[in-house]
Scaffold this motif. Structure first.
Motif, PDB file in Angstrom:
ATOM      1  N   ALA A 287      76.153 -18.638 -79.600  1.00  0.00           N
ATOM      2  CA  ALA A 287      75.948 -19.257 -78.293  1.00  0.00           C
ATOM      3  C   ALA A 287      76.447 -18.359 -77.164  1.00  0.00           C
ATOM      4  O   ALA A 287      75.799 -18.238 -76.122  1.00  0.00           O
ATOM      5  CB  ALA A 287      76.636 -20.612 -78.244  1.00  0.00           C
ATOM      6  N   SER A 288      77.575 -17.711 -77.381  1.00  0.00           N
ATOM      7  CA  SER A 288      78.122 -16.808 -76.366  1.00  0.00           C
ATOM      8  C   SER A 288      77.170 -15.642 -76.107  1.00  0.00           C
ATOM      9  O   SER A 288      76.905 -15.282 -74.954  1.00  0.00           O
ATOM     10  CB  SER A 288      79.489 -16.293 -76.814  1.00  0.00           C
ATOM     11  N   PHE A 289      76.635 -15.052 -77.181  1.00  0.00           N
ATOM     12  CA  PHE A 289      75.666 -13.974 -77.015  1.00  0.00           C
ATOM     13  C   PHE A 289      74.436 -14.475 -76.251  1.00  0.00           C
ATOM     14  O   PHE A 289      73.958 -13.809 -75.325  1.00  0.00           O
ATOM     15  CB  PHE A 289      75.231 -13.388 -78.365  1.00  0.00           C
ATOM     16  N   CYS A 290      73.936 -15.641 -76.632  1.00  0.00           N
ATOM     17  CA  CYS A 290      72.732 -16.178 -75.990  1.00  0.00           C
ATOM     18  C   CYS A 290      72.981 -16.507 -74.522  1.00  0.00           C
ATOM     19  O   CYS A 290      72.092 -16.332 -73.682  1.00  0.00           O
ATOM     20  CB  CYS A 290      72.224 -17.398 -76.756  1.00  0.00           C
ATOM     21  N   HIS A 291      74.184 -16.926 -74.200  1.00  0.00           N
ATOM     22  CA  HIS A 291      74.532 -17.173 -72.795  1.00  0.00           C
ATOM     23  C   HIS A 291      74.556 -15.859 -72.028  1.00  0.00           C
ATOM     24  O   HIS A 291      73.976 -15.752 -70.943  1.00  0.00           O
ATOM     25  CB  HIS A 291      75.883 -17.893 -72.724  1.00  0.00           C
ATOM     26  N   LYS A 292      75.208 -14.841 -72.591  1.00  0.00           N
ATOM     27  CA  LYS A 292      75.277 -13.534 -71.925  1.00  0.00           C
ATOM     28  C   LYS A 292      73.900 -12.899 -71.783  1.00  0.00           C
ATOM     29  O   LYS A 292      73.639 -12.190 -70.808  1.00  0.00           O
ATOM     30  CB  LYS A 292      76.199 -12.591 -72.713  1.00  0.00           C
ATOM     31  N   ALA A 293      73.011 -13.172 -72.747  1.00  0.00           N
ATOM     32  CA  ALA A 293      71.660 -12.613 -72.715  1.00  0.00           C
ATOM     33  C   ALA A 293      70.721 -13.391 -71.787  1.00  0.00           C
ATOM     34  O   ALA A 293      69.575 -12.997 -71.593  1.00  0.00           O
ATOM     35  CB  ALA A 293      71.078 -12.579 -74.126  1.00  0.00           C
ATOM     36  N   GLY A 294      71.209 -14.499 -71.226  1.00  0.00           N
ATOM     37  CA  GLY A 294      70.397 -15.282 -70.308  1.00  0.00           C
ATOM     38  C   GLY A 294      69.493 -16.305 -70.983  1.00  0.00           C
ATOM     39  O   GLY A 294      68.656 -16.923 -70.324  1.00  0.00           O
ATOM     40  N   ILE A 295      69.657 -16.493 -72.277  1.00  0.00           N
ATOM     41  CA  ILE A 295      68.857 -17.482 -73.007  1.00  0.00           C
ATOM     42  C   ILE A 295      69.369 -18.880 -72.710  1.00  0.00           C
ATOM     43  O   ILE A 295      68.591 -19.791 -72.428  1.00  0.00           O
ATOM     44  CB  ILE A 295      68.898 -17.177 -74.520  1.00  0.00           C
ATOM     45  N   LEU A 296      70.676 -19.052 -72.765  1.00  0.00           N
ATOM     46  CA  LEU A 296      71.326 -20.323 -72.429  1.00  0.00           C
ATOM     47  C   LEU A 296      71.872 -20.214 -71.016  1.00  0.00           C
ATOM     48  O   LEU A 296      72.689 -19.330 -70.735  1.00  0.00           O
ATOM     49  CB  LEU A 296      72.499 -20.608 -73.370  1.00  0.00           C
TER      50      LEU A 296
END
Length: 173
Positions: free
Chosen positions: A92-101
């Motif tokens: 989730a942290s990666f996806c947040h940083k990647a702009g997905i979340l």
């Protein structure tokens, strides 16, 4: 000729994307058939309105399914991106940083709503109405997450769903 493990994994991610896109479309379409917000009084008054309650049950089911599909999709895209998938918090942290979340808090809210729907069997109409209204408030977030995950995978892994017609309609909403 058999596919390599990597090709199979890429194909699986494409399938997850398509399933997520379809589920988001059906969730949005189902929610559009309900007059929001629902109230406890309305639920009580319509307690034997099978069609109405089937719509709500479909929304409940699709919400949980979409949240689960997105979690699986995000974990899989992280694996293919070489990211750490040891815990979902890292995913989730990666996806947040990647702009997905767009929001980790909204993701956790969706997860909590999904868990509550799967494990709570309340009889209080006001509480039930609150639950459905809270889910309705998060449908846009889940839809935006489907759009975000699809864009990330297309741009960074060159993978997309075989049929993106549902995605095109979600983007155009």
């Amino acid at each position: 000729m058999s596919l390599s493990v990597l090709e199979e994994s890429r194909g699986h991610l494409a399938d997850l994307l398509e399933a997520s896109q379809r589920c988001a479309w059906y969730l949005q379409a189902g929610a559009a058939k309900v007059r929001w917000p629902v109230t406890g009084a309305e639920l009580a008054q319509r307690s034997r309105d099978l069609e109405f309650y089937e719509r709500l049950a479909a929304i409940n089911e699709r919400f949980g399914k979409l949240q689960d599909l997105l979690a699986t999709t995000m974990r899989h895209l992280c694996e293919l991106s070489g990211e750490n998938t040891e815990s979902f918090l890292r995913v989730a942290s990666f996806c947040h940083k990647a702009g997905i979340l767009s929001s980790l808090e909204d993701w956790q809210t969706c997860r909590s709503l999904r868990n509550r729907a799967a494990h709570a069997y309340g009889t209080d109409y006001t509480e039930t109405a609150g639950h459905f209204n809270a889910m309705r408030a998060q449908i846009g977030f889940l839809t935006d997450t489907v759009i975000g995950v699809s864009a990330y995978v297309r741009e960074n892994l060159q993978i997309q769903a075989a049929d993106e017609s549902f995605l095109r309609e979600l983007v155009g909403r």
